[in-house]
Design a protein around this motif. Structure first.
Motif, mmCIF file in Angstrom:
data_model
loop_
_atom_site.group_PDB
_atom_site.id
_atom_site.type_symbol
_atom_site.label_atom_id
_atom_site.label_comp_id
_atom_site.label_asym_id
_atom_site.label_seq_id
_atom_site.Cartn_x
_atom_site.Cartn_y
_atom_site.Cartn_z
ATOM 1 N N ARG A 135 4.997 22.612 15.076
ATOM 2 C CA ARG A 135 4.879 21.858 13.947
ATOM 3 C C ARG A 135 5.717 22.125 12.763
ATOM 4 N NH1 ARG A 135 -0.689 22.551 11.904
ATOM 5 N NH2 ARG A 135 -0.847 24.301 13.395
ATOM 6 N N LEU A 136 6.234 21.375 12.094
ATOM 7 C CA LEU A 136 7.064 22.030 10.873
ATOM 8 C C LEU A 136 6.470 21.416 9.572
ATOM 9 C CD1 LEU A 136 9.567 23.898 10.621
ATOM 10 C CD2 LEU A 136 10.944 21.748 10.745
ATOM 11 N N GLY A 137 6.823 20.046 9.272
ATOM 12 C CA GLY A 137 6.380 19.254 8.259
ATOM 13 C C GLY A 137 4.765 18.953 8.409
ATOM 14 N N ASN A 138 4.494 18.673 9.869
ATOM 15 C CA ASN A 138 3.202 18.291 10.296
ATOM 16 C C ASN A 138 2.059 19.493 9.643
ATOM 17 O OD1 ASN A 138 4.015 15.892 11.190
ATOM 18 N ND2 ASN A 138 3.709 16.697 13.348
ATOM 19 N N ALA A 139 2.624 20.716 9.389
ATOM 20 C CA ALA A 139 1.823 21.725 8.861
ATOM 21 C C ALA A 139 1.807 21.656 7.596
ATOM 22 C CB ALA A 139 2.202 22.947 9.525
ATOM 23 N N LEU A 140 2.856 21.206 6.842
ATOM 24 C CA LEU A 140 3.241 21.337 5.454
ATOM 25 C C LEU A 140 2.933 20.316 4.535
ATOM 26 C CD1 LEU A 140 6.631 23.012 5.437
ATOM 27 C CD2 LEU A 140 4.643 23.899 3.887
ATOM 28 N N ARG A 141 2.782 19.153 5.419
ATOM 29 C CA ARG A 141 2.643 18.108 4.363
ATOM 30 C C ARG A 141 1.540 18.035 3.616
ATOM 31 N NH1 ARG A 141 -0.910 13.841 8.332
ATOM 32 N NH2 ARG A 141 -1.157 15.336 10.057
ATOM 33 N N TYR A 142 0.417 18.806 3.923
ATOM 34 C CA TYR A 142 -0.743 18.559 2.706
ATOM 35 C C TYR A 142 -0.572 19.179 1.477
ATOM 36 C CZ TYR A 142 -2.803 17.662 7.471
ATOM 37 O OH TYR A 142 -3.102 16.778 8.481
ATOM 38 N N PHE A 143 0.562 19.944 1.460
ATOM 39 C CA PHE A 143 0.964 20.310 0.176
ATOM 40 C C PHE A 143 1.229 19.032 -0.919
ATOM 41 C CE2 PHE A 143 4.146 21.887 -3.166
ATOM 42 C CZ PHE A 143 3.376 22.839 -3.612
ATOM 43 N N HIS B 252 0.582 4.005 -3.641
ATOM 44 C CA HIS B 252 1.538 5.242 -2.801
ATOM 45 C C HIS B 252 2.509 4.423 -2.159
ATOM 46 C CE1 HIS B 252 -2.319 7.230 -2.846
ATOM 47 N NE2 HIS B 252 -1.788 8.392 -2.535
ATOM 48 N N GLY B 253 3.201 3.164 -2.547
ATOM 49 C CA GLY B 253 4.314 2.625 -2.237
ATOM 50 C C GLY B 253 5.344 2.988 -3.330
ATOM 51 N N GLU B 254 6.468 2.398 -2.988
ATOM 52 C CA GLU B 254 7.696 2.585 -3.971
ATOM 53 C C GLU B 254 8.746 1.646 -3.803
ATOM 54 O OE1 GLU B 254 9.295 6.669 -2.743
ATOM 55 O OE2 GLU B 254 9.616 6.034 -0.697
ATOM 56 N N ILE C 128 5.150 11.580 1.941
ATOM 57 C CA ILE C 128 5.456 10.002 2.466
ATOM 58 C C ILE C 128 6.020 10.469 3.697
ATOM 59 C CG2 ILE C 128 7.002 8.328 2.318
ATOM 60 C CD1 ILE C 128 7.013 8.771 -0.679
ATOM 61 N N SER C 129 5.529 9.609 4.817
ATOM 62 C CA SER C 129 6.021 9.931 6.057
ATOM 63 C C SER C 129 7.197 8.986 6.525
ATOM 64 C CB SER C 129 4.905 9.773 7.159
ATOM 65 O OG SER C 129 5.118 9.500 8.609
ATOM 66 N N LYS C 130 8.114 9.382 7.143
ATOM 67 C CA LYS C 130 9.173 8.371 7.458
ATOM 68 C C LYS C 130 9.632 8.527 8.848
ATOM 69 C CE LYS C 130 9.651 5.817 3.803
ATOM 70 N NZ LYS C 130 9.468 4.472 3.992
ATOM 71 N N ARG C 131 9.664 7.232 9.658
ATOM 72 C CA ARG C 131 10.139 7.602 11.142
ATOM 73 C C ARG C 131 11.433 6.461 11.473
ATOM 74 N NH1 ARG C 131 6.172 9.274 15.162
ATOM 75 N NH2 ARG C 131 4.282 9.749 14.025
ATOM 76 N N PHE C 132 12.551 7.036 11.658
ATOM 77 C CA PHE C 132 13.600 6.083 12.088
ATOM 78 C C PHE C 132 14.619 6.848 12.813
ATOM 79 C CE2 PHE C 132 16.254 7.847 8.756
ATOM 80 C CZ PHE C 132 15.642 8.227 7.644
ATOM 81 N N GLY C 133 15.239 6.103 13.611
ATOM 82 C CA GLY C 133 16.182 6.887 14.590
ATOM 83 C C GLY C 133 15.905 7.889 15.401
ATOM 84 N N GLY C 134 14.468 7.832 15.976
ATOM 85 C CA GLY C 134 13.900 8.550 16.805
ATOM 86 C C GLY C 134 13.449 9.800 16.122
ATOM 87 N N LYS C 135 13.579 9.964 14.724
ATOM 88 C CA LYS C 135 13.160 11.186 14.090
ATOM 89 C C LYS C 135 11.847 10.759 13.171
ATOM 90 C CE LYS C 135 16.622 13.955 14.546
ATOM 91 N NZ LYS C 135 17.780 14.343 13.855
ATOM 92 N N HIS C 136 11.255 12.058 12.873
ATOM 93 C CA HIS C 136 10.053 11.757 11.945
ATOM 94 C C HIS C 136 10.276 13.023 11.014
ATOM 95 C CE1 HIS C 136 5.307 11.976 11.330
ATOM 96 N NE2 HIS C 136 5.861 11.131 10.360
ATOM 97 N N HIS C 137 10.082 12.430 9.619
ATOM 98 C CA HIS C 137 10.137 13.491 8.786
ATOM 99 C C HIS C 137 9.214 13.380 7.539
ATOM 100 C CE1 HIS C 137 13.401 10.912 7.197
ATOM 101 N NE2 HIS C 137 12.958 11.122 6.264
ATOM 102 N N LYS D 255 0.925 -1.291 0.139
ATOM 103 C CA LYS D 255 0.004 -0.269 -0.067
ATOM 104 C C LYS D 255 0.903 1.239 0.138
ATOM 105 C CE LYS D 255 -4.044 -1.501 2.656
ATOM 106 N NZ LYS D 255 -4.516 -1.801 3.892
ATOM 107 N N ARG D 256 1.455 1.248 1.058
ATOM 108 C CA ARG D 256 2.710 2.503 1.201
ATOM 109 C C ARG D 256 4.176 1.633 1.511
ATOM 110 N NH1 ARG D 256 0.596 7.576 1.642
ATOM 111 N NH2 ARG D 256 -1.515 7.620 1.421
ATOM 112 N N GLY D 257 4.927 2.774 1.996
ATOM 113 C CA GLY D 257 6.279 1.942 2.303
ATOM 114 C C GLY D 257 7.223 2.164 1.048
ATOM 115 N N THR D 258 8.445 1.752 1.545
ATOM 116 C CA THR D 258 9.692 1.920 0.765
ATOM 117 C C THR D 258 10.576 0.679 0.590
ATOM 118 O OG1 THR D 258 9.851 4.178 1.295
ATOM 119 C CG2 THR D 258 11.621 3.276 0.109
#
Lengths: 271, 302
Positions: free
Chosen positions: B118-126, A262-264, B132-141, A200-203
């Motif tokens: 909020r940084l990307g959390n406010a902008l993501r709707y663009f 939406h995945g890649e 695409i949301s990515k979380r790793f190493g304690g970070k979320h971008h 569905k999503r993910g990389t």
């Protein structure tokens, strides 16, 4: 800090469930109490004392020596601390782990890191099918943490992955990243047929492509993305070769178009 | 007012009076240092004073490629505002209009705080669903597809409530040219101080103000006591030899950063000397009753 060491006497007659031998469940127990913990998976009772020679130490760091593939659920449910294993392990190593570090100097069986939530697992050898995947009836697989496999993995690695990252320095069997919900799967060597099946999503990142890519993935061209540099920076201490792969231009395929698209899948050197 | 003299420069026995502010920081990176800097300059434009701009913002320091999250050259930007909600509003608007739009840019949290904005959390709707949301190493971008590839943006950045705004130096000289030389030297020295910015053009402000006005509804007006052309007409604070006054206003993430910046500024003015630069250094305050932070010049001498 002296680790608590468990040395396997000999290959056990039956499969053993090692899920009680995680740091948070051993903390505060005496040698006698630990020796009485039951590990059997049949009607024949087997305790830690029967199967292992025990050398007491700090339970935050457990070492299992002389391990073999009949030791199941090693590190399952671990929340903190560290487990080091010398030798192979059976199925479901690190299943439902929420924290800490599980290090396996050997191979791991099927469902390694199954539905894991956090922490780190490193396997110097290879792992079986369904790495990070859910058991039958579960909605999602792994949902946090990091898994590093230095060797190869079997089929359906990262099945229903929801969050977290699985990095395989070797290759993978068929249907890698099947039904992925989100998260990241990286395979440095060649993947089997149809990676990302119904994702569905993910990389998914494939260093050497796959034996067959589903026609339901749409070519989006070759890119050098900042996002890959971030993943590379994160992975550099764990796998320098993977970090190097992520700095190269990668071809992006969007999919699986049979689902939401939406995945890649990123592909490095196509061969 | 008593004064003391350091290497021929008269130092007023007074203090700068500063206020508590809310502040945040972001790290902007780009493919080249030039574009990272360009993005930061655009984002911190029209951000000299909270009175008219909503926030005060500036470049804290350039960052080497090895010091940024994505290994590209970057710039750390600081933003200050009087309330958390105004800071959030300014941060979102400025990142959306100035960073998202800039070629090759990425934007990361520049401050670790217990509270976040909020940084990307406010902008993501663009991303219109393709984000695409990515979380790793304690970070979320967030990864947001744009026309030159992807805009990568951390989900949040930290907020500090310990920030201080309004540290200042009044730099007085015998000519406009000499005063500007001293102010420039001070601004350059303050640029190097971590966690502090001077938000006015080039770090320097020439239109210091006093509270109130003879006109109804005007909340601030020219600081006539420090205007050299009014020396004979009003109750002046200037000596006969002062022909020009420039001010440096300093905002810092901590009170210590403001003190360090003022100290660095004074040291640079003193180093330049009274012949080529300023002959007197003062500071602005409101009698000490309005702002909780007082920076006495005599404590900040080189």
């Amino acid at each position: 800090m002296t680790p608590l060491v468990l040395t396997l006497h000999q290959r056990p007659e039956q499969r053993l469930d090692l899920s009680p031998l995680v740091p948070q469940r051993l903390a505060g127990k005496s040698a006698n109490e630990i020796a009485r913990i039951e590990l059997q998976t049949t009607r024949v009772r087997v305790t830690v004392g029967d199967a292992f020679r025990l050398r007491m130490g700090d339970a935050q760091h457990v070492r299992i020596e002389g391990a073999c593939d009949r030791l199941d659920q090693v590190g399952a449910g671990m929340s903190a601390g560290a487990i080091d294993v010398a030798g192979d392990v059976g199925i479901r190593a690190g299943r439902l782990m929420t924290g800490g570090r599980l290090m396996i100097h050997g191979n791991a069986g099927h469902w390694t890191a199954s539905a894991m939530k956090g922490g780190e697992i490193e396997i110097t050898g290879s792992a079986g099918d369904h790495v990070g995947g859910p058991l039958a009836g579960e909605v999602a697989g792994m949902r946090g943490g990091l898994v590093i496999v230095r060797g190869n993995v079997g089929a359906r690695a990262a099945d229903r992955l929801r969050r977290g990252m699985i990095v395989v320095e070797g290759g993978a069997g068929e249907y890698a990243g099947s039904r992925m919900i989100a998260g990241t799967l990286i395979l440095r060597r060649k993947a089997g047929a149809l990676p990302g099946y119904l994702m569905k999503r993910g990389t998914i990142i494939l260093g050497e492509g796959a034996r067959a890519l589903s026609p339901t993935f749409a070519d989006c061209g070759v890119h050098r993305l900042v996002a890959m540099r971030l993943v590379g920076a994160y992975l550099k201490p764990y796998s320098a070769a993977t970090a190097a792969l992520l700095r190269r231009p990668l071809r992006r395929f969007a999919g699986d178009m049979a689902v939401s698209g939406h995945g890649e899948i990123f592909v490095g050197n196509e061969s | 007012m008593r004064t003391l003299t350091v290497k021929g420069i008269r130092i007023d026995d007074t203090f700068a009076e500063a206020f508590g502010m809310r502040a945040t920081a972001v790290i902007i990176t780009a493919d080249t240092a030039r574009w990272a800097r360009q993005t930061a300059i655009t984002m911190t434009g029209f951000a000299t004073s909270v009175i008219g701009c909503g926030c005060e913002a500036g470049i804290d320091r350039p960052l080497d490629a090895r010091a940024t999250p994505d290994g590209r050259p970057g710039v750390r930007v600081l933003l200050f505002a009087v309330s958390t909600s105004e800071l959030q509003k300014q941060l979102s608007a400025r990142v959306a209009q100035c960073v998202l739009t800039s070629p090759g840019s990425a934007c990361y949290a520049g401050l670790a705080g217990t509270e976040s904005l909020r940084l990307g959390n406010a902008l993501r709707y663009f991303g219109d669903g393709w984000q695409i949301s990515k979380r790793f190493g304690g970070k979320h971008h967030w990864r947001i597809p744009v026309m030159d590839g992807e805009f990568v943006c951390d989900a949040t950045t930290g907020l500090t409530k310990q920030a201080v705004g309004g540290g200042n130096l009044l730099i007085m000289g015998r000519s406009a040219q000499a005063t500007l030389a001293a102010a420039e030297a001070a601004a350059r020295a303050i640029e190097k101080v971590a966690d502090a910015i001077a938000p006015f053009p080039g770090g320097i402000v020439r239109s210091g103000s006093k509270v109130g006005s003879k006109y109804k509804g005007v909340i601030a007006s020219t600081n006539d006591a420090y205007s050299p052309t009014l020396k004979g007409a009003v109750k002046t604070a200037l000596d006969a030899d002062i022909a020009s006054v420039l001010e440096i206003v300093i905002d810092g993430l901590t009170s210590q950063a403001v003190a360090d910046a003022m100290r660095a500024g004074i040291a640079a003015i003193v180093k330049l000397g009274p012949k080529r630069g300023a002959v007197r250094i003062g500071a602005g305050n409101y009698g000490g009753k309005l702002g909780p932070h007082h920076y006495h010049l005599k404590d900040l001498l080189p």
